[in-house]
Motif scaffolding. Structure first.
Motif, PDB file in Angstrom:
ATOM      1  N   ILE A   1      -1.503  -4.053  -7.315  1.00 26.57           N
ATOM      2  CA  ILE A   1      -1.382  -5.373  -6.688  1.00 26.57           C
ATOM      3  C   ILE A   1       0.086  -5.761  -6.543  1.00 26.57           C
ATOM      4  CG2 ILE A   1      -1.897  -7.824  -7.013  1.00 26.57           C
ATOM      5  CD1 ILE A   1      -4.480  -6.942  -8.478  1.00 26.57           C
ATOM      6  N   LEU A   2       0.891  -5.471  -7.574  1.00 22.50           N
ATOM      7  CA  LEU A   2       2.312  -5.819  -7.511  1.00 22.50           C
ATOM      8  C   LEU A   2       3.054  -4.973  -6.483  1.00 22.50           C
ATOM      9  CD1 LEU A   2       3.084  -6.258 -11.333  1.00 22.50           C
ATOM     10  CD2 LEU A   2       2.824  -8.061  -9.614  1.00 22.50           C
ATOM     11  N   GLN A   3       2.701  -3.688  -6.396  1.00 21.43           N
ATOM     12  CA  GLN A   3       3.406  -2.811  -5.460  1.00 21.43           C
ATOM     13  C   GLN A   3       3.215  -3.260  -4.011  1.00 21.43           C
ATOM     14  OE1 GLN A   3       1.944   1.100  -6.321  1.00 21.43           O
ATOM     15  NE2 GLN A   3       3.157   1.332  -8.207  1.00 21.43           N
ATOM     16  N   LYS A   4       2.003  -3.734  -3.680  1.00 16.90           N
ATOM     17  CA  LYS A   4       1.746  -4.175  -2.314  1.00 16.90           C
ATOM     18  C   LYS A   4       1.939  -5.675  -2.136  1.00 16.90           C
ATOM     19  CE  LYS A   4      -1.284  -0.718  -0.262  1.00 16.90           C
ATOM     20  NZ  LYS A   4      -2.553  -0.499   0.484  1.00 16.90           N
ATOM     21  N   ASN A   5       2.286  -6.355  -3.228  1.00 16.22           N
ATOM     22  CA  ASN A   5       2.505  -7.801  -3.168  1.00 16.22           C
ATOM     23  C   ASN A   5       1.287  -8.514  -2.586  1.00 16.22           C
ATOM     24  OD1 ASN A   5       3.914 -10.216  -3.517  1.00 16.22           O
ATOM     25  ND2 ASN A   5       4.837 -10.112  -1.462  1.00 16.22           N
ATOM     26  N   ILE A   6       0.128  -8.170  -3.105  1.00 16.01           N
ATOM     27  CA  ILE A   6      -1.132  -8.725  -2.614  1.00 16.01           C
ATOM     28  C   ILE A   6      -1.519  -9.935  -3.462  1.00 16.01           C
ATOM     29  CG2 ILE A   6      -3.603  -8.259  -2.350  1.00 16.01           C
ATOM     30  CD1 ILE A   6      -2.889  -5.390  -1.665  1.00 16.01           C
ATOM     31  N   THR A   7      -1.971 -10.964  -2.800  1.00 14.49           N
ATOM     32  CA  THR A   7      -2.444 -12.164  -3.483  1.00 14.49           C
ATOM     33  C   THR A   7      -3.948 -12.025  -3.716  1.00 14.49           C
ATOM     34  OG1 THR A   7      -0.762 -13.519  -2.396  1.00 14.49           O
ATOM     35  CG2 THR A   7      -2.671 -14.656  -3.359  1.00 14.49           C
TER      36      THR A   7
ATOM     37  N   ALA B   1       0.567  -4.759   3.042  1.00 13.89           N
ATOM     38  CA  ALA B   1       1.479  -5.378   2.087  1.00 13.89           C
ATOM     39  C   ALA B   1       1.575  -6.880   2.380  1.00 13.89           C
ATOM     40  CB  ALA B   1       2.856  -4.733   2.175  1.00 13.89           C
ATOM     41  N   GLY B   2       1.511  -7.668   1.311  1.00 10.86           N
ATOM     42  CA  GLY B   2       1.549  -9.118   1.470  1.00 10.86           C
ATOM     43  C   GLY B   2       0.229  -9.721   1.864  1.00 10.86           C
TER      44      GLY B   2
ATOM     45  N   ARG C   1      -3.312  -3.894 -11.801  1.00  9.21           N
ATOM     46  CA  ARG C   1      -2.205  -4.844 -11.755  1.00  9.21           C
ATOM     47  C   ARG C   1      -0.987  -4.269 -11.030  1.00  9.21           C
ATOM     48  NH1 ARG C   1       2.102  -6.561 -15.159  1.00  9.21           N
ATOM     49  NH2 ARG C   1       1.703  -4.830 -16.587  1.00  9.21           N
TER      50      ARG C   1
ATOM     51  N   ARG D   1      -4.114 -10.526   1.395  1.00 10.29           N
ATOM     52  CA  ARG D   1      -4.887 -11.355   0.463  1.00 10.29           C
ATOM     53  C   ARG D   1      -6.248 -10.700   0.223  1.00 10.29           C
ATOM     54  NH1 ARG D   1      -5.157 -16.713  -1.206  1.00 10.29           N
ATOM     55  NH2 ARG D   1      -3.289 -17.173  -0.005  1.00 10.29           N
TER      56      ARG D   1
END
Length: 483
Positions: A343-349, A384-385, A340, A387
């Motif tokens: 995922i948040l650190q790289k802002n991945i969907t 980053a950002g 988790r 999917r």
């Protein structure tokens, strides 16, 4: 149809002529041949049945008294003594009866003593009194052979050399071997150079002397052959243990890979958060939330260590799969929760398309390792950002699980070396580095669960990792048909 006279003559000439006796003889030969076709398979089956039964009985007697916890060399010694006692009992009992018929009662008594020693050997082996069994056999047989050789001159003195060979094979103490050998050699020399006789006792026939001497001379060849067999069998045992150690070392490397993967990720997060604390980058109001994150990561680390301990206990005899039916969605949720913060650190969907009712038949822990490695690689090489897509599809009796990213991708050469120990681990988009062993382990776990892994990747476009695993157990499909 028209035939010329010449053809008719030739055909008539070629026709065989049978009288009644020839015809009956032909019928008899055909019946014998037909009965032979029927009886031959039956005789072959009967011969095989008798041979298998005799082999089973022989193995049961040779292994009589052998216990599972015995050392390897003691098992071989016990089998050797059983093999010697097996023919000795009927052989000596026959001569005991023969000597009674011929009026040699004392010699018959000595034959019974030798028979008694062999019977007691088997009895004491059954009671697991192995040292007493050897002592009884050697003392009884040696005394009987020495006495009959002294007074009956029947060639039994040659069996004393056999007893010396037995002592050398079944004992390890050099003093026992030396003293026993000196006693037996002294007895042999006394029989040869100082023979005695008992008045009124008729000597045994010369043929029996040759029989005893020949039997005694055959024994060293049997003993040496068995000793050679022991050595070869012992060598095979050593090689099997070496192979087992090599397999255990490989399993240890796999466990270290799991440790490196499952423990490194929570520790890396803890290191980043603590570094931010030290630098004062966290404001006062965010301290509580950060403390919750730290508690969460420590809990994950504890769970990972518990899994590793469970793996270690299961892998003491090699890593084995324990397949079971389980729902996929809860496991996939656990894996996502594990990453988790990444995922948040790289802002991945993360787009997860896993039906709630979807099930797998595999080892749950091993599937968890595979999915964690797949998702870890997808996150590590995603920008980053970006999917990441997780989806499933059913292919006949298999379930395909695909984790696809839009990251750096791989060249064909990198894909070819992906499941090799020679691969060189690459850095992720944020400088993350792995051990390079995760996917090698994943492939082996997939094979152990009757599955396979497929890779599709293009440089700059991303990578798609797909694992095929059984969707149903051996009885699940039948259950669905009857429900």
């Amino acid at each position: 149809m028209f035939y010329s006279p010449g053809i008719l003559r030739s055909r008539a000439f070629c026709l065989p002529v049978f009288n009644s006796s020839d015809y009956n003889k032909l019928l008899y030969q055909r019946s014998i041949k037909k009965s032979g076709y029927i009886c031959t398979p039956m005789l072959n089956k009967l011969q095989k049945f008798i041979y298998d039964k005799m082999k089973d009985y022989a193995n049961a007697i040779v292994n009589y008294g052998v216990s599972p916890g015995m050392p390897f060399i003691e098992v071989r010694r016990t089998k050797l003594l059983n093999l010697l006692a097996l023919p000795c009992i009927p052989f000596m009992f026959f001569f005991a009866v023969l000597n009674v018929i011929q009026g040699r009662y004392l010699l018959s008594f000595m034959n019974l003593i030798t028979t008694f020693g062999s019977v007691m050997l088997l009895f004491l082996h059954h009671r697991r009194r192995y040292l007493w069994a050897r002592l009884v056999l050697i003392v009884c047989s040696s005394c009987a052979f020495a006495f009959t050789g002294f007074f009956y001159h029947n060639g039994a003195e040659y069996f004393l050399f056999n007893m010396m060979i037995i002592v050398a094979l079944v004992y390890d103490n050099k003093w026992v071997i030396l003293i026993s050998s000196l006693i037996l050699i002294s007895a042999f020399l006394g029989i040869v150079y100082f023979p005695q006789s008992i008045p009124g006792i008729s000597p045994v026939p010369e043929e029996r002397v040759w029989l005893n001497a020949g039997t005694a001379l055959i024994f060293p060849m049997v003993g040496l052959t068995f000793f050679k067999y022991i050595q070869e069998d012992y060598q095979r045992e050593i090689e099997a243990q070496q192979q087992s150690l090599q397999n255990m070392n490989k399993d240890k490397e796999k466990l270290f890979s799991i440790v490196a993967h499952d423990v490194r990720s929570p520790l890396a997060t803890l290191e980043v958060l603590l570094d931010m604390f030290l630098k004062g980058e966290y404001p006062e109001k965010d301290m509580k939330e950060a403390a919750e994150v730290l508690h969460e990561k420590v809990s994950q680390l504890g769970g990972s260590l518990d899994n590793i301990l469970r793996w270690s206990s299961r892998s003491m005899k090699g890593i084995q799969s324990l397949p079971e039916s389980f729902p996929l969605l809860p496991l996939m949720t656990e894996v996502l929760y594990f990453f988790r913060l990444n995922i948040l650190q790289k802002n991945i969907t993360v787009d997860m398309k896993v039906p709630e009712a979807q099930t797998l038949y595999a080892d749950r822990d091993q599937v968890s390792v595979i999915l964690r490695n797949f998702l870890s690689n997808a996150l590590k090489f995603s920008y980053a950002g970006g999917r990441v897509t997780i989806e499933t599809r059913v292919e006949e009796d298999k379930l395909a699980i695909t984790i696809q990213d839009e990251g750096t991708g791989m060249t064909p050469k990198q894909v070819a070396d992906l499941f090799s120990y020679n691969q060189h681990p690459e850095y992720g988009t944020n400088g993350e580095r792995g051990t390079g062993l995760g996917l090698v382990l994943c492939r082996e776990f997939a094979q152990q669960n009757s599955g396979s892994i497929m890779v599709d990747s293009l440089p700059g476009k991303g990578t798609s990792l797909t694992i095929l695993l059984p969707a149903f157990g051996p009885y699940d499909e039948d259950d669905e048909l009857f429900n």
